[in-house]
Design an enzyme around this catalytic site. Structure first.
Site, PDB file in Angstrom:
ATOM      1  N   SER A   1      19.475  93.140 -63.428  1.00  0.00           N
ATOM      2  CA  SER A   1      19.910  94.532 -63.563  1.00  0.00           C
ATOM      3  C   SER A   1      21.169  94.640 -64.394  1.00  0.00           C
ATOM      4  O   SER A   1      22.021  93.758 -64.366  1.00  0.00           O
ATOM      5  CB  SER A   1      20.170  95.145 -62.183  1.00  0.00           C
ATOM      6  OG  SER A   1      20.597  96.484 -62.351  1.00  0.00           O
TER       7      SER A   1
ATOM      8  N   HIS B   1      16.279  97.662 -55.158  1.00  0.00           N
ATOM      9  CA  HIS B   1      17.399  98.119 -56.001  1.00  0.00           C
ATOM     10  C   HIS B   1      16.955  99.335 -56.810  1.00  0.00           C
ATOM     11  O   HIS B   1      17.669 100.341 -56.902  1.00  0.00           O
ATOM     12  CB  HIS B   1      17.845  96.972 -56.925  1.00  0.00           C
ATOM     13  CG  HIS B   1      18.775  97.384 -58.027  1.00  0.00           C
ATOM     14  ND1 HIS B   1      18.345  98.079 -59.145  1.00  0.00           N
ATOM     15  CD2 HIS B   1      20.116  97.231 -58.188  1.00  0.00           C
ATOM     16  CE1 HIS B   1      19.370  98.327 -59.930  1.00  0.00           C
ATOM     17  NE2 HIS B   1      20.463  97.821 -59.373  1.00  0.00           N
ATOM     18  N   ASN B   2      15.779  99.242 -57.407  1.00  0.00           N
ATOM     19  CA  ASN B   2      15.332 100.340 -58.272  1.00  0.00           C
ATOM     20  C   ASN B   2      14.968 101.592 -57.486  1.00  0.00           C
ATOM     21  O   ASN B   2      15.187 102.706 -57.966  1.00  0.00           O
ATOM     22  CB  ASN B   2      14.162  99.881 -59.146  1.00  0.00           C
ATOM     23  CG  ASN B   2      14.658  99.090 -60.341  1.00  0.00           C
ATOM     24  OD1 ASN B   2      15.640  98.355 -60.234  1.00  0.00           O
ATOM     25  ND2 ASN B   2      14.011  99.217 -61.469  1.00  0.00           N
TER      26      ASN B   2
ATOM     27  N   LYS C   1      14.770  93.396 -56.179  1.00  0.00           N
ATOM     28  CA  LYS C   1      14.985  94.213 -57.383  1.00  0.00           C
ATOM     29  C   LYS C   1      14.232  95.546 -57.268  1.00  0.00           C
ATOM     30  O   LYS C   1      14.724  96.595 -57.688  1.00  0.00           O
ATOM     31  CB  LYS C   1      14.547  93.450 -58.643  1.00  0.00           C
ATOM     32  CG  LYS C   1      14.672  94.276 -59.940  1.00  0.00           C
ATOM     33  CD  LYS C   1      16.095  94.650 -60.235  1.00  0.00           C
ATOM     34  CE  LYS C   1      16.450  95.387 -61.490  1.00  0.00           C
ATOM     35  NZ  LYS C   1      15.593  96.176 -62.264  1.00  0.00           N
TER      36      LYS C   1
ATOM     37  N   GLU D   1      18.132 103.086 -56.910  1.00  0.00           N
ATOM     38  CA  GLU D   1      18.557 103.640 -58.213  1.00  0.00           C
ATOM     39  C   GLU D   1      17.923 105.020 -58.439  1.00  0.00           C
ATOM     40  O   GLU D   1      18.622 105.984 -58.784  1.00  0.00           O
ATOM     41  CB  GLU D   1      18.129 102.656 -59.314  1.00  0.00           C
ATOM     42  CG  GLU D   1      18.412 103.085 -60.743  1.00  0.00           C
ATOM     43  CD  GLU D   1      17.858 102.069 -61.750  1.00  0.00           C
ATOM     44  OE1 GLU D   1      18.278 100.892 -61.709  1.00  0.00           O
ATOM     45  OE2 GLU D   1      17.001 102.438 -62.580  1.00  0.00           O
TER      46      GLU D   1
END
Ligand code: 6PG
Length: 467
Positions: free
Chosen positions: A125, A183-184, A180, A187
């Site tokens: 990222s 995380h997104n 991840k 986000e």
């Protein structure tokens, strides 16, 4: 012989290779796209080698080979693995640094294992700039293989405020890409929260773009110290090249996506994780397209304007709102990680994950340090808001969040994620949720049975007499 190899030399791969070289490691770069290799060759020196064939690339690397694959997720990764396999030796290490779906990474991990190749699925990222100057890295796979590449990954990763590299081992198989993906999802959630607060500042508090830019900059030095505050301020200040206006007023308001946030929601549904902010953020991207199509097809927009008083402190309330809503997005992400760890028997290290996100990545913020501290206490938190710091934040900022949603409702401004954050906090520790009625209805029409709150056992009521 070169210490590290990168396949895929578009901007992310090229920048990661340069980052490796800039930290003193020798690196080879290869791409099936010759112009990319030509562009990469401009940086050639004794530590950086451009390669024009698979064989030249693989043979240039010291053993065990350490190869980062930085290409588009999906079939191209499988095709690359098939090209590489006959050229590799047992013990070589492949790292997939793309936004791959963790199901694919689980499969590839086992396929490569059969050939004696270690496969590391790694979330990366931070975009182009992060790739060059320090990304956050989320590697998963087998731990001994990770330990062999750790010195290089630790060198190139972003460093947190204590100088700790934003990379650590996330867990087996596709755990790195799972983290991840979460995380997104966070986000997507936080970005949508920002855009709703922007909408409130613009249409309720009637601030200009320059005023809003200053407000987000102030918040970045206040309660919402975050990369997304910093770039929101810059995006709002940017003038247009083609007109005399600010560019923000000419960017079409239809959000695109490459699905990684949607995947978090998909697995959240499988796990039964109440990731409502992420869900609303994904839906808001879909909604932006539908709204655009509706307006284009001539449907008259609904117009509602709030005519009442705007309190002087409303902008400060929005700051507290964003601070708390951001905490809810993180809390939901960590809640899904906790549930996934249980369901998939993964030993996820929450403190390490928070630390990894403290610098380099898109969702980096000062709040991640508080999250790290919360998980450092050794408590196995079911929910971040069980921690004293976050419980206190919730109590302090809840009135502001409620007020923002109230003003948005009065002014006809949609706030799907802010409302979801409020509803989440109103629900998550609520002993009086009305699911008892749902259970009664289910038992009435389908004899689905119910549990009682005053005694053990499974119950069914004869609700009506058969005629
Ligand atoms: C990052 C980002 C990045 C992602 C973009 C675009 O952490 O650097 O998550 O990996 O690809 O943000 O994502 P969408 O196109 O789905 O918005």
């Amino acid at each position: 012989m070169q210490q590290f190899g990168v396949i895929g030399l578009s901007v992310m791969g090229k920048n990661l290779a340069l980052n490796v070289r800039n930290h003193g490691f020798s690196v080879s770069g290869f791409s099936i796209d010759k112009p990319e290799v030509d562009a990469f060759a401009k940086y050639e020196d004794d530590k950086l080698k451009p390669c024009y064939s698979w064989e030249e690339f693989v043979n240039s690397l010291e053993k065990p080979r350490k190869i980062l694959i930085q290409i588009m997720a999906g079939d191209p990764v499988d095709q690359t693995l098939q090209k590489l396999l006959p050229l590799l030796d047992k013990g070589d290490i492949l790292i997939d640094g793309g936004n791959s779906n963790y199901h694919d990474t689980n499969r590839r991990f086992h396929e490569m294992e059969k050939h004696g190749i270690h496969f590391i699925g790694m979330g990366v990222s931070g975009g182009e700039e992060g790739a060059l100057n320090g990304p956050a890295l989320m590697p998963g796979g087998d731990e001994p293989a990770y330990n062999k590449v750790a010195p290089i990954l630790e060198a190139i990763a972003a460093k947190n405020t204590e100088g700790k590299p934003c990379v650590s081992y996330m867990g087996p198989e596709g755990a790195g890409h799972y983290v991840k993906m979460v995380h997104n999802g966070i986000e997507y959630g936080i970005m949508q929260e920002f855009s709703e607060v922007y909408n409130l500042l613009r249409d309720v508090a009637h601030k200009s773009n320059d005023e809003m830019s200053k407000i987000f900059d102030k918040w970045n030095h206040g309660k919402v110290e975050a990369y997304l505050s910093e770039i929101t301020s810059k995006v709002l200040a940017q003038k247009d090249d083609l007109t005399a206006d600010h560019i923000i007023d000419h960017i079409l308001n239809v959000a695109s996506y490459k699905d990684t946030g949607n995947w978090m929601l998909e697995d959240g549904v499988v796990l039964g994780a109440p990731v409502t902010v992420v869900g609303e953020a994904v839906m808001a991207r879909f909604m932006s397209k539908q709204a655009h199509l509706a307006i284009k097809s001539g449907i008259k927009p609904t117009k509602f304007e709030y005519k009442g008083e705007i309190p002087d402190d409303l902008v400060d309330e929005f700051e507290k709102t964003l601070q708390l809503a951001q905490a809810v997005a993180y809390a939901q992400g960590f809640q899904q990680l906790t549930m996934a760890a249980d369901a998939y028997k993964r030993d996820l290290r929450y403190k390490g994950i928070a630390q990894d996100w403290e610098a380099g990545c898109i969702i980096r913020s000062a709040m991640l340090k508080d999250i790290e501290k919360a998980y450092d206490k050794g408590d196995k938190l079911m929910n971040l808001f069980q921690d004293d710091y976050f419980r206190d934040l919730m109590e302090k900022n809840l009135p502001a969040l409620r007020k923002s949603v109230e003003f948005a409702t009065k002014a006809g401004v949609p706030t799907p994620t802010l409302s979801a954050a409020l509803n989440y906090l109103e629900s998550i520790f609520n002993p009086n949720l009305p699911a008892n009625l749902i259970q009664g209805q289910r038992d009435y029409f389908g004899a689905h049975t119910y549990l009682r709150n005053d005694r053990e056992g499974v119950f069914h009521t004869e609700w009506y007499e058969e005629k």
